[in-house]
Design a protein around this motif. Structure first.
Motif, short mmCIF file in Angstrom:
data_model
loop_
_atom_site.label_atom_id
_atom_site.label_comp_id
_atom_site.label_asym_id
_atom_site.label_seq_id
_atom_site.Cartn_x
_atom_site.Cartn_y
_atom_site.Cartn_z
N ALA A 77 17.18 9.76 -10.39
CA ALA A 77 17.19 10.40 -9.06
C ALA A 77 18.61 10.52 -8.51
O ALA A 77 18.80 10.94 -7.38
N GLY A 78 19.60 10.11 -9.32
CA GLY A 78 21.00 10.26 -8.91
C GLY A 78 21.54 9.10 -8.11
O GLY A 78 22.61 9.19 -7.50
N PHE A 79 20.81 7.97 -8.08
CA PHE A 79 21.27 6.79 -7.34
C PHE A 79 22.08 5.86 -8.25
O PHE A 79 21.82 5.75 -9.44
N THR A 80 23.05 5.17 -7.63
CA THR A 80 23.76 4.09 -8.32
C THR A 80 23.45 2.81 -7.56
O THR A 80 23.65 2.75 -6.34
N ALA A 81 22.96 1.80 -8.27
CA ALA A 81 22.65 0.52 -7.61
C ALA A 81 23.95 -0.21 -7.31
O ALA A 81 24.76 -0.42 -8.21
N THR A 82 24.13 -0.58 -6.04
CA THR A 82 25.34 -1.35 -5.70
C THR A 82 25.04 -2.85 -5.76
O THR A 82 25.92 -3.63 -6.09
N THR A 83 23.82 -3.25 -5.41
CA THR A 83 23.43 -4.66 -5.61
C THR A 83 21.97 -4.70 -6.07
O THR A 83 21.15 -3.88 -5.66
N THR A 84 21.68 -5.66 -6.93
CA THR A 84 20.30 -5.92 -7.34
C THR A 84 20.04 -7.41 -7.15
O THR A 84 20.79 -8.24 -7.68
N HIS A 85 19.03 -7.73 -6.36
CA HIS A 85 18.72 -9.13 -6.09
C HIS A 85 17.30 -9.47 -6.54
O HIS A 85 16.39 -8.66 -6.37
N GLY A 86 17.14 -10.67 -7.06
CA GLY A 86 15.81 -11.20 -7.34
C GLY A 86 15.32 -11.89 -6.07
O GLY A 86 16.02 -12.72 -5.50
N ILE A 87 14.11 -11.53 -5.62
CA ILE A 87 13.55 -12.06 -4.37
C ILE A 87 12.35 -12.94 -4.69
O ILE A 87 11.51 -12.57 -5.51
N ARG A 88 12.24 -14.06 -4.01
CA ARG A 88 11.11 -14.99 -4.19
C ARG A 88 11.04 -15.51 -5.64
O ARG A 88 10.03 -15.39 -6.30
N VAL A 89 12.15 -16.07 -6.08
CA VAL A 89 12.16 -16.65 -7.44
C VAL A 89 11.31 -17.92 -7.45
O VAL A 89 10.52 -18.15 -8.37
N PHE A 90 11.46 -18.74 -6.39
CA PHE A 90 10.72 -20.01 -6.34
C PHE A 90 9.68 -20.06 -5.21
O PHE A 90 8.74 -20.84 -5.28
N ALA A 91 9.91 -19.24 -4.17
CA ALA A 91 9.14 -19.41 -2.91
C ALA A 91 7.63 -19.32 -3.11
O ALA A 91 6.87 -20.01 -2.42
N ASP A 92 7.17 -18.50 -4.08
CA ASP A 92 5.72 -18.36 -4.27
C ASP A 92 5.14 -19.50 -5.12
O ASP A 92 3.92 -19.65 -5.20
N LEU A 93 6.02 -20.25 -5.77
CA LEU A 93 5.54 -21.28 -6.70
C LEU A 93 5.45 -22.66 -6.03
O LEU A 93 4.78 -23.56 -6.53
N VAL A 94 6.16 -22.80 -4.89
CA VAL A 94 6.24 -24.11 -4.23
C VAL A 94 5.02 -24.30 -3.32
O VAL A 94 4.71 -23.42 -2.53
N PRO A 95 4.33 -25.46 -3.42
CA PRO A 95 3.17 -25.68 -2.54
C PRO A 95 3.60 -25.71 -1.07
O PRO A 95 4.62 -26.30 -0.73
N SER A 96 2.81 -25.05 -0.19
CA SER A 96 3.19 -25.03 1.24
C SER A 96 3.21 -26.42 1.83
O SER A 96 4.00 -26.69 2.75
N SER A 97 2.35 -27.34 1.31
CA SER A 97 2.32 -28.70 1.87
C SER A 97 3.70 -29.35 1.72
O SER A 97 4.16 -30.07 2.60
N LEU A 98 4.37 -29.04 0.62
CA LEU A 98 5.70 -29.63 0.40
C LEU A 98 6.68 -29.12 1.46
O LEU A 98 7.46 -29.88 2.04
N LEU A 99 6.59 -27.80 1.73
CA LEU A 99 7.51 -27.21 2.72
C LEU A 99 7.19 -27.74 4.11
O LEU A 99 8.08 -27.93 4.94
N ASP A 100 5.90 -28.00 4.38
CA ASP A 100 5.52 -28.46 5.72
C ASP A 100 5.88 -29.92 5.93
O ASP A 100 6.24 -30.32 7.03
N LEU A 101 5.78 -30.73 4.88
CA LEU A 101 5.89 -32.18 5.07
C LEU A 101 7.26 -32.77 4.73
O LEU A 101 7.67 -33.77 5.29
N GLU A 102 7.95 -32.16 3.79
CA GLU A 102 9.22 -32.73 3.32
C GLU A 102 10.36 -32.28 4.24
O GLU A 102 10.69 -31.09 4.30
N PRO A 103 10.99 -33.20 4.97
CA PRO A 103 12.06 -32.78 5.88
C PRO A 103 13.19 -32.07 5.12
O PRO A 103 13.63 -32.55 4.08
N GLY A 104 13.62 -30.95 5.63
CA GLY A 104 14.75 -30.22 5.04
C GLY A 104 14.40 -29.37 3.83
O GLY A 104 15.26 -28.64 3.31
N ALA A 105 13.12 -29.45 3.36
CA ALA A 105 12.77 -28.73 2.12
C ALA A 105 12.89 -27.22 2.29
O ALA A 105 13.39 -26.52 1.39
#
Ligand SMILES: C[S@@+](CC[C@H](N)C(=O)[O-])C[C@H]1O[C@@H](n2cnc3c(N)ncnc32)[C@H](O)[C@@H]1O
Length: 236
Positions: free
Chosen positions: A178-206
């Motif tokens: 389509a004639g585009f040049t990618a200036t940046t490519t980022h991987g999004i949610r590499v770990f976020a979907d794999l981590v249990p929410s209970s860990l994020l809710d309970l572990e301070p600073g997680a």
């Protein structure tokens, strides 16, 4: 913002925010195609930019209007009912500085045609922010859940619930055609979907530590195949 949501959206926001702040003018014109209920559009409008959201869903547009009102940015947000098919008719005259196409390219039958339509509404020097689901992360997630047949189907490029997932190579090829040049490519949610929410809710600073980890791996090519989504900023 919910903790897991923050970890999922931070890298995309960093890139879009950086792009808008480095722009040619203080107030930029943004078009959010398939912008849904306007989570990103309202945030961008709050930074002083003008945003047009085009979406086929009247319910999403009603939620967008409520949200823009609540945040005091209704004068800078326009919601229009439409889709990628009539984008050229609905886009602001004279084109826009930035098109957001997040979570939509995988829903259309002709992604190549959609990208070429997007080029027609961009001003010269304008940019595209493209967010798509990434195929290999979905293969891994299905396999880990024991859904081996589904995993094989996704690996073979078959659509699931109408959504096409892209590989980084496939996306690069579509953008190039389509004639585009990618200036940046980022991987999004590499770990976020794999981590249990209970860990994020309970572990301070997680949550804060997870967010930093997501930022640290986002531009590392070796993590791209693990990312649930790919985010590309591209110019023409
Ligand atoms: C997965 S949601 C993404 C919403 C938002 N962009 C985000 O990233 O949170 C997909 C959105 O695309 C819209 N949509 C579906 N088909 C579309 C099409 N052909 N053209 C434009 N938008 C479409 C849906 O109504 C929905 O709001």
């Amino acid at each position: 913002m919910e903790r897991r949501t923050a970890a999922r959206t931070a890298v995309v926001w960093d890139a879009v925010h950086g792009l808008l702040n480095g722009g040619r003018t203080a107030e930029q014109s943004v078009l959010d195609i398939g912008g849904g209920t306007g989570g990103l559009a309202v945030r961008i409008a709050a930074q002083g930019h003008r945003v047009t959201v085009i979406d086929p869903s009247p319910d999403a547009l009603a939620a967008l209007a409520r949200r823009a009102d609540e945040e005091g940015v209704a004068d800078r947000v326009t919601g229009l009912q439409g889709d990628l098919g009539n984008l050229s008719d609905l886009a602001p005259e004279g084109g826009v500085d930035l098109v957001l196409c997040h979570g939509v390219l995988g829903l259309v039958d002709d992604p190549a045609g959609a990208l070429s339509t997007i080029t027609s509404v961009l001003r010269p020097g304008g940019a595209l922010s493209l967010l798509v689901s990434q195929r290999h992360a979905a293969v891994l997630a299905r396999a880990m859940a024991g859904h081996f047949i589904q995993a094989s189907e996704i690996l073979a490029g078959e659509q699931e619930r109408g959504e096409h997932r892209f590989t980084a190579e496939e996306l690069a090829q579509l953008l190039g055609a389509a004639g585009f040049t990618a200036t940046t490519t980022h991987g999004i949610r590499v770990f976020a979907d794999l981590v249990p929410s209970s860990l994020l809710d309970l572990e301070p600073g997680a949550s804060a530590a997870l967010l930093e980890l997501e930022r640290a791996v986002a531009d590392r090519p070796e993590y791209l195949t693990l990312a649930s989504q790919l985010h590309v900023i591209a110019t023409r």
